[in-house]
Design an enzyme around this catalytic site. Structure first.
Site, mmCIF file in Angstrom:
data_model
loop_
_atom_site.group_PDB
_atom_site.id
_atom_site.type_symbol
_atom_site.label_atom_id
_atom_site.label_comp_id
_atom_site.label_asym_id
_atom_site.label_seq_id
_atom_site.Cartn_x
_atom_site.Cartn_y
_atom_site.Cartn_z
ATOM 1 N N ASP A 1 -24.247 75.460 37.399
ATOM 2 C CA ASP A 1 -24.350 76.704 38.161
ATOM 3 C C ASP A 1 -24.041 77.924 37.297
ATOM 4 O OD1 ASP A 1 -25.182 75.902 40.657
ATOM 5 O OD2 ASP A 1 -23.173 75.561 41.429
ATOM 6 N N ARG B 1 -33.221 76.385 37.884
ATOM 7 C CA ARG B 1 -33.139 76.876 39.261
ATOM 8 C C ARG B 1 -33.103 78.399 39.223
ATOM 9 N NH1 ARG B 1 -27.668 75.614 41.765
ATOM 10 N NH2 ARG B 1 -28.478 73.507 41.952
#
Length: 316
Positions: free
Chosen positions: A142, A192
């Site tokens: 992330d 992502r």
């Protein structure tokens, strides 16, 4: 700045307010409403949620909530939670082929610890990647606020040397992201793309929602034309439609990219996307540290504020 942008900034400010956090966390109604977005605090809760998602033909990635870790023991606890989670998911047959993977925040693994924080976080991430590989799945790293972007990308490069399938996250609201997309749109690279969920200064990030959307599309064009594996993280119907069109223009097979949405948001649309033959992955958070996550989710999509308020009114 329009009303939605003002609301977003206010919610991001609230995510750091300890007094407000205490009031919301202690209110019995809050937990019942939050369960739409966070299935629970324990491993069994999230494994059950992942099994339900998998049974519907959707994929999943799981985040053990926590960040800004300032104690080594806490970082080690997070590492152990992920290793145990991966074992539990594997035992249930959920991880093979990457059907269920995990998402990591380096700040939760010790990145901010004094001295060797970056090395400590990287070592913990390596252990989690090893457990993921053993389970037959992978990891996505992330992204957090802009002050950690370069360090996170450096850790990504080091992890990919041993674990090439580790995914990256890029945030469209940062000015730099289009260039980062070009760097990462390479064969085997999983990226992502999200809008971004932290309060960032005008010096580094677009402030207006319309400008963020335009940046998202520019970045998406780069990723779809590249040789990597784009992961389209958005609930915006317009952006989802654009993503499909760009994938078609690039001649992409439906298995060469995926859509991603958050647990509890637009579940009917998630199923519709999966049912039409596209890959749909659900981001499932769990753990005690749900407050900051909830505030950022509402900031990303102001419609979530009305859901929360309606839930409070109904439960009250």
């Amino acid at each position: 700045m329009d009303a939605s942008d003002l609301l977003r900034n206010s919610l991001l400010q609230l995510s750091k307010q300890e007094k407000i956090r205490d009031v919301i966390e202690k209110a019995p109604v809050s937990r019942s409403v939050v369960k739409r977005f966070v299935p629970g605090t324990d491993r069994a809760d999230v494994v059950g949620a992942a099994a339900e998602i998998a049974a519907s033909g959707r994929l999943a990635t799981i985040d053990y909530l926590g960040e800004d870790c300032l104690e080594l023991a806490q970082a080690e606890h997070t590492r152990d939670a992920y290793v145990g989670l991966l074992t539990g998911l594997s035992d249930q047959g959920l991880t093979q082929g990457g059907r269920v993977e995990v998402s990591l925040k380096l700040s939760a693994l010790g990145q901010a610890l004094p001295g060797d924080g970056d090395r400590i976080a990287l070592d913990h991430a390596r252990e989690i990647c090893t457990a993921a590989e053993k389970a037959g799945t992978t990891v996505t790293l992330d992204m957090e606020d802009h002050t950690t972007t370069d360090r996170t990308l450096e850790s990504l490069r080091e992890l990919r040397a041993d674990f090439p399938s580790v995914g990256a996250v890029l945030q469209a609201y940062l000015y730099r992201t289009e260039a980062d997309c070009r760097d990462l749109a390479t064969a085997g690279s999983r990226v992502r793309l999200c809008k971004g969920a932290y309060k960032e200064p005008e010096s580094v990030a677009f402030q207006a929602s319309a400008d963020v959307d335009k940046s998202y599309v520019r970045c998406l064009k780069v990723l779809m034309k590249g040789e990597g594996y784009p992961m389209v993280a958005s609930h915006d119907p317009r952006l989802i439609e654009i993503a499909g069109a760009l994938a078609g223009q690039a001649g992409r097979d439906p298995r060469s990219f995926e859509y991603q949405m958050l647990y509890g948001i637009r579940p009917e649309e998630q199923r519709r996307i999966a049912d039409r033959g596209d890959q749909m992955r659900v981001y499932i958070p769990y753990g005690q540290e749900w407050y900051g996550y909830l505030m950022r989710r509402m900031a990303e999509r102001p419609a979530n504020v009305m859901f929360f308020l309606r839930g409070v009114a109904t439960k009250g």
